[in-house]
Design a protein around this motif. Structure first.
Motif, PDB file in Angstrom:
ATOM      1  N   LYS A 162       4.366   8.509  -2.405  1.00 40.76           N
ATOM      2  CA  LYS A 162       3.551   7.601  -1.436  1.00 40.76           C
ATOM      3  C   LYS A 162       2.535   8.196  -0.708  1.00 40.76           C
ATOM      4  CE  LYS A 162       3.466   3.607   1.045  1.00 40.76           C
ATOM      5  NZ  LYS A 162       3.184   2.471   0.356  1.00 40.76           N
ATOM      6  N   VAL A 163       2.417   9.366  -0.321  1.00 35.05           N
ATOM      7  CA  VAL A 163       1.383  10.015   0.218  1.00 35.05           C
ATOM      8  C   VAL A 163       0.011  10.008  -0.698  1.00 35.05           C
ATOM      9  CG1 VAL A 163       0.438  12.029   1.482  1.00 35.05           C
ATOM     10  CG2 VAL A 163       2.912  11.345   1.936  1.00 35.05           C
ATOM     11  N   ILE A 164       0.542  10.647  -1.942  1.00 26.92           N
ATOM     12  CA  ILE A 164      -0.638  10.274  -2.694  1.00 26.92           C
ATOM     13  C   ILE A 164      -1.179   9.074  -2.988  1.00 26.92           C
ATOM     14  CG2 ILE A 164      -0.947  10.469  -5.439  1.00 26.92           C
ATOM     15  CD1 ILE A 164       0.886  12.971  -5.493  1.00 26.92           C
ATOM     16  N   ALA A 165      -0.604   7.907  -2.863  1.00 27.29           N
ATOM     17  CA  ALA A 165      -0.760   6.627  -3.247  1.00 27.29           C
ATOM     18  C   ALA A 165      -1.650   6.358  -2.040  1.00 27.29           C
ATOM     19  CB  ALA A 165       0.322   5.461  -3.397  1.00 27.29           C
ATOM     20  N   LEU A 166      -1.346   6.551  -0.802  1.00 25.53           N
ATOM     21  CA  LEU A 166      -1.937   6.125   0.382  1.00 25.53           C
ATOM     22  C   LEU A 166      -3.365   6.963   0.398  1.00 25.53           C
ATOM     23  CD1 LEU A 166       1.061   6.486   2.924  1.00 25.53           C
ATOM     24  CD2 LEU A 166      -0.067   4.427   2.119  1.00 25.53           C
ATOM     25  N   ILE A 167      -3.381   7.920  -0.014  1.00 24.17           N
ATOM     26  CA  ILE A 167      -4.734   8.734   0.011  1.00 24.17           C
ATOM     27  C   ILE A 167      -5.822   8.206  -1.263  1.00 24.17           C
ATOM     28  CG2 ILE A 167      -5.915  10.775  -0.354  1.00 24.17           C
ATOM     29  CD1 ILE A 167      -3.489  12.291   1.123  1.00 24.17           C
ATOM     30  N   LYS A 168      -5.025   7.934  -2.155  1.00 21.40           N
ATOM     31  CA  LYS A 168      -5.599   7.164  -3.414  1.00 21.40           C
ATOM     32  C   LYS A 168      -6.504   5.908  -3.152  1.00 21.40           C
ATOM     33  CE  LYS A 168      -5.120   6.785  -8.390  1.00 21.40           C
ATOM     34  NZ  LYS A 168      -4.148   6.663  -9.449  1.00 21.40           N
ATOM     35  N   GLU A 169      -5.577   5.110  -1.951  1.00 20.06           N
ATOM     36  CA  GLU A 169      -6.368   3.799  -1.743  1.00 20.06           C
ATOM     37  C   GLU A 169      -7.612   4.275  -1.407  1.00 20.06           C
ATOM     38  OE1 GLU A 169      -2.109   1.702  -0.773  1.00 20.06           O
ATOM     39  OE2 GLU A 169      -3.408   2.261   0.888  1.00 20.06           O
ATOM     40  N   GLU A 170      -7.993   5.238  -0.524  1.00 23.27           N
ATOM     41  CA  GLU A 170      -9.129   5.493  -0.050  1.00 23.27           C
ATOM     42  C   GLU A 170     -10.208   6.208  -0.762  1.00 23.27           C
ATOM     43  OE1 GLU A 170     -10.019   3.975   2.932  1.00 23.27           O
ATOM     44  OE2 GLU A 170      -7.947   3.346   2.864  1.00 23.27           O
ATOM     45  N   ILE A 171      -9.950   6.722  -1.884  1.00 25.02           N
ATOM     46  CA  ILE A 171     -10.806   7.232  -2.783  1.00 25.02           C
ATOM     47  C   ILE A 171     -11.768   6.240  -3.619  1.00 25.02           C
ATOM     48  CG2 ILE A 171     -11.078   8.426  -5.181  1.00 25.02           C
ATOM     49  CD1 ILE A 171      -8.575  10.153  -4.397  1.00 25.02           C
TER      50      ILE A 171
END
Length: 80
Positions: A70-79
């Protein structure tokens, strides 16, 4: 990319900080991952810790902690 982990220093907050650093690394993102412990600064974003802020957007606050995926997904949203 600017990532802030907000928390007073509890074990959950340290865990969130570690996950944020690991997630940014796993994504190959150039990120400044800052651990913010100043209560006044934390309160600008959230009321319950730990918090995760990516590029100025609150992505998570409080417990339970999100999974690493989930943390990866949350950060990926902002890439983007």
């Amino acid at each position: 990319m600017d990532i802030k982990v907000l928390g007073p220093g509890c074990p959950s907050c340290h865990r969130m900080h570690d996950m944020a650093k690991d997630a940014a690394s796993a994504l190959g993102a150039e990120a400044d991952v800052e651990y913010v412990t100043d209560i006044a600064e934390i309160m600008k974003y959230i009321a319950s810790t730990p918090g995760l802020v990516v590029n100025g957007k609150v992505k998570h606050s409080g417990k339970p902690l999100p999974s690493m995926d989930k943390v990866i997904a949350l950060i990926k949203e902002e890439i983007g």
